[in-house]
Write a protein that holds these residues in place. Structure first.
Motif, short mmCIF file in Angstrom:
data_model
loop_
_atom_site.label_atom_id
_atom_site.label_comp_id
_atom_site.label_asym_id
_atom_site.label_seq_id
_atom_site.Cartn_x
_atom_site.Cartn_y
_atom_site.Cartn_z
N LYS A 1 2.25 -36.99 6.31
CA LYS A 1 0.93 -36.45 6.67
C LYS A 1 -0.07 -37.55 7.04
N ASP A 2 -0.14 -38.63 6.25
CA ASP A 2 -1.10 -39.70 6.54
C ASP A 2 -0.80 -40.38 7.86
N THR A 3 0.47 -40.64 8.13
CA THR A 3 0.85 -41.29 9.38
C THR A 3 0.62 -40.34 10.55
N GLU A 4 0.89 -39.05 10.33
CA GLU A 4 0.62 -38.05 11.37
C GLU A 4 -0.86 -38.09 11.76
N GLU A 5 -1.74 -38.13 10.76
CA GLU A 5 -3.18 -38.19 11.05
C GLU A 5 -3.54 -39.46 11.81
N ASN A 6 -2.95 -40.58 11.44
CA ASN A 6 -3.20 -41.84 12.13
C ASN A 6 -2.78 -41.76 13.60
N ILE A 7 -1.57 -41.27 13.85
CA ILE A 7 -1.07 -41.17 15.23
C ILE A 7 -1.92 -40.19 16.03
N MET A 8 -2.28 -39.07 15.44
CA MET A 8 -3.09 -38.10 16.18
C MET A 8 -4.49 -38.66 16.45
N ASN A 9 -5.05 -39.43 15.55
CA ASN A 9 -6.35 -40.05 15.81
C ASN A 9 -6.25 -41.10 16.91
N ILE A 10 -5.12 -41.81 16.99
CA ILE A 10 -4.91 -42.75 18.08
C ILE A 10 -4.86 -42.00 19.42
N LEU A 11 -4.10 -40.91 19.47
CA LEU A 11 -4.00 -40.13 20.71
C LEU A 11 -5.35 -39.51 21.06
N LEU A 12 -6.09 -39.05 20.06
CA LEU A 12 -7.41 -38.49 20.28
C LEU A 12 -8.36 -39.54 20.83
N SER A 13 -8.31 -40.74 20.27
CA SER A 13 -9.14 -41.83 20.74
C SER A 13 -8.79 -42.21 22.18
N LEU A 14 -7.51 -42.21 22.50
CA LEU A 14 -7.09 -42.51 23.87
C LEU A 14 -7.67 -41.48 24.84
N ALA A 15 -7.67 -40.22 24.43
CA ALA A 15 -8.20 -39.15 25.29
C ALA A 15 -9.71 -39.24 25.42
N HIS A 16 -10.40 -39.38 24.30
CA HIS A 16 -11.86 -39.30 24.32
C HIS A 16 -12.54 -40.61 24.66
N ASP A 17 -11.98 -41.72 24.20
CA ASP A 17 -12.64 -43.01 24.40
C ASP A 17 -12.11 -43.78 25.61
N LYS A 18 -10.86 -43.56 25.96
CA LYS A 18 -10.24 -44.30 27.07
C LYS A 18 -9.98 -43.41 28.29
N ASN A 19 -10.42 -42.14 28.21
CA ASN A 19 -10.28 -41.18 29.31
C ASN A 19 -8.84 -40.99 29.77
N LYS A 20 -7.92 -40.97 28.83
CA LYS A 20 -6.51 -40.72 29.15
C LYS A 20 -6.26 -39.22 29.03
N CYS A 21 -5.34 -38.72 29.83
CA CYS A 21 -4.90 -37.33 29.71
C CYS A 21 -3.76 -37.33 28.69
N VAL A 22 -3.94 -36.64 27.59
CA VAL A 22 -2.94 -36.60 26.53
C VAL A 22 -2.47 -35.17 26.37
N ILE A 23 -1.18 -34.96 26.58
CA ILE A 23 -0.56 -33.65 26.43
C ILE A 23 0.44 -33.77 25.29
N VAL A 24 0.26 -32.95 24.26
CA VAL A 24 1.14 -32.99 23.10
C VAL A 24 1.86 -31.66 22.99
N VAL A 25 3.17 -31.72 22.88
CA VAL A 25 3.98 -30.53 22.66
C VAL A 25 4.35 -30.54 21.18
N THR A 26 4.06 -29.44 20.49
CA THR A 26 4.30 -29.42 19.04
C THR A 26 4.50 -28.00 18.53
N HIS A 27 5.12 -27.93 17.36
CA HIS A 27 5.20 -26.68 16.61
C HIS A 27 4.28 -26.75 15.39
#
Length: 151
Positions: free
Chosen positions: A90-116
């Motif tokens: 769970k903790d690592t999941e939050e870290n990875i998702m915050n990295i992807l979120l930061s890439l989308a919001h702060d670096k203007n990257k398009c991030v598409i996540v496929v998940t269940h």
């Protein structure tokens, strides 16, 4: 550049060597690739000692995080991640998702996540789903979780 995150790593190489080799193959212009690679693995929760281990000496979750670091070393404009946190706690999941979120919001990257994972969907700005084989819009502007993680 479009990037699909997978973690097929060279098993005879260290985590760090996998990242640096990938940067060399992709034509990265970064001068100090080793320092940059150490910074990337640190951001995904891999310390220097583990970064210098052969990939087969790492757990599946650690290998997945090395794969994410390697793939992000290319500085892609579009990131397509298929279950990027599937093998992570769970903790690592939050870290990875915050990295992807930061890439989308702060670096203007398009991030598409496929998940269940319902936990992973809570990070989405837009949520799409499958209904009878059709892609359908579900919801916009989910409550975005943010921490002080900046990539």
């Amino acid at each position: 550049m479009i990037l699909l995150i997978i973690y097929n790593l060279l098993t005879n190489a260290t985590a760090l060597e996998n990242i640096i080799l990938s940067m060399n193959i992709s034509g990265s212009k970064i001068k100090d690739k080793e320092s940059f690679a150490y910074d990337l693995v640190n951001k995904v929760g891999i310390n220097r000692e583990k970064a210098n281990r052969k990939v087969l000496k790492l757990s599946g979750g650690e290998q997945q995080r090395v794969g994410i670091a390697r793939d992000l070393s290319h500085d892609p404009d579009i990131i397509i991640a298929d279950e990027p946190t599937g093998n992570l706690d769970k903790d690592t999941e939050e870290n990875i998702m915050n990295i992807l979120l930061s890439l989308a919001h702060d670096k203007n990257k398009c991030v598409i996540v496929v998940t269940h994972s319902k936990a992973v969907t809570s990070y989405a700005d837009e949520l799409w789903g499958l209904n009878a084989g059709n892609l359908v819009f579900v919801k916009e502007k989910y409550e975005v979780k943010t921490q002080n993680t900046r990539f």
